[in-house]
Design an enzyme around this catalytic site. Sequence first.
Site, PDB file in Angstrom:
ATOM      1  N   GLU A 134       1.114   1.304  44.567  1.00  0.00           N
ATOM      2  CA  GLU A 134       0.990  -0.064  44.130  1.00  0.00           C
ATOM      3  C   GLU A 134      -0.484  -0.113  43.518  1.00  0.00           C
ATOM      4  OE1 GLU A 134       1.903  -2.659  47.351  1.00  0.00           O
ATOM      5  OE2 GLU A 134       3.884  -1.622  47.595  1.00  0.00           O
ATOM      6  N   ASN A 186       3.988   5.678  43.525  1.00  0.00           N
ATOM      7  CA  ASN A 186       5.036   4.546  43.967  1.00  0.00           C
ATOM      8  C   ASN A 186       4.762   3.183  43.522  1.00  0.00           C
ATOM      9  OD1 ASN A 186       7.480   4.230  45.645  1.00  0.00           O
ATOM     10  ND2 ASN A 186       5.995   3.426  47.029  1.00  0.00           N
ATOM     11  N   HIS A 214      12.737  -3.440  45.945  1.00  0.00           N
ATOM     12  CA  HIS A 214      12.856  -4.531  47.023  1.00  0.00           C
ATOM     13  C   HIS A 214      13.308  -6.024  46.348  1.00  0.00           C
ATOM     14  CE1 HIS A 214      10.525  -2.630  50.155  1.00  0.00           C
ATOM     15  NE2 HIS A 214       9.545  -2.198  49.564  1.00  0.00           N
ATOM     16  N   GLU A 244      12.222   2.623  48.353  1.00  0.00           N
ATOM     17  CA  GLU A 244      12.211   1.628  49.250  1.00  0.00           C
ATOM     18  C   GLU A 244      13.327   0.568  49.235  1.00  0.00           C
ATOM     19  OE1 GLU A 244       8.189  -0.192  49.672  1.00  0.00           O
ATOM     20  OE2 GLU A 244       7.215   1.916  49.275  1.00  0.00           O
ATOM     21  N   ASP A 288      15.760  -2.295  49.421  1.00  0.00           N
ATOM     22  CA  ASP A 288      16.488  -3.242  50.424  1.00  0.00           C
ATOM     23  C   ASP A 288      16.762  -4.553  49.521  1.00  0.00           C
ATOM     24  OD1 ASP A 288      13.927  -4.789  50.257  1.00  0.00           O
ATOM     25  OD2 ASP A 288      13.368  -4.200  52.305  1.00  0.00           O
TER      26      ASP A 288
END
Length: 350
Positions: A161, A202, A238, A269, A271
């Site tokens: 990030e 990432n 996400h 990641e 979700d």
Amino acid sequence: MTPRPAISRAAALVVIALVPLVAVGPAAAARPVPLRALAAEHGITIGSAANLAALTTDRRYRTQLGQQLGSLTPENEMKWDTIHPARDTYDFTQADRLVAYARRNGMQVRGHTLVWQNQNPGWLTNGTFTRDEWIAILVDHITTVVGHYRGQIAQWDVVNEAMDAAGNLRDTIWLRHIGPEYIELAFRAARAADPDAELYYNDFGAGGVGAKADAVYDMVSSLVDRGVPIDGVGTQAHWSAVACSPCGPNMAGNMARLDAIGLDAAITEIDVRIALPVSPEELDVQADLYAMFLRVCMDAPNCDTFTMWGFTDRYSWVPQAFPGFGAALIYDEAYAPKPAETAIRQTLEA
Ligand code: G3I
């Protein structure tokens, strides 16, 4: 594409070899093939973030994680505040237990994360150091942590990030005290400490089109051009369960341009949160999104990693971070498969 680590192939073969054994006999006849075995047939490693507290206190969590998933990402246990609590102190206790669990279950490990702006210890964030000292601290951290796990980590999220939504480098302790060179320094230190681990940048919100996606692409292109050892870019993913169009093609396009400069792409990641209470319609939208992301990865020649940020709604960062939302994962709080699990299964079986 970077050669996949031998451990990945070996683990996949073991899982495939075991599948016929567990399927033998009337009692086991109805047991579905584990997701990890289905994914391995496509050369995909399907994984999950995992947290040590759940792993040590919840037997069902322990069992289902190892049965269904082929890769584990420590959710918090490898972050600076846990693993490097004082300048001269490293504490690998928690992370070691997750890595040992992964090894026992034939799972890969994604190391997460070496350089971030969050979950840093006070001695670091409040420290007053010279630029040279900041560099020495960063390099020592990466050398020590990556070196500790040398040979045991398939992929490291080296820098996490670093870019803001507008496509500028985010204002972090690293940028402020070292300058943009911290990114290159981090990748070089990681490669030196474990030449066999794949090294990833990432981020979130950069897996499709837009200023941030372009800025990440430009940054990693520049790293490649300058010979900085980077192997891939991770898309966190996400999401919330709202219709998304044309996010599949956008993501596929982004993966393709990374492939063209020799970089892998990974879903790291995923979700998909739902506004509570959960409705059947939203569960279906969620299922479609999981399947869409998986399909994009399966279709991309440079994507072999599909990692979810948890697997059971019993433990997820979502309700705390997004009040009013939850149910973001593929098994419910009682570990029953949700439509998203079925959609992933059907995508892998198709
Ligand atoms: O460790 C303390 C504990 O001592 C204290 O008792 C407890 C009280 O709430 O908090 C604990 O810290 C929490 C920590 O997770 C460990 O459980 C923090 O409050 C909580 O904010 C922290 O959340 C983590 C978050 O990163 C922090 O930014 C989530 O679990 C974790 O899932 C999340 O993961 C990030 C990835 O690393 C990077 N990408 C985004 C993703 C979701 O935010």
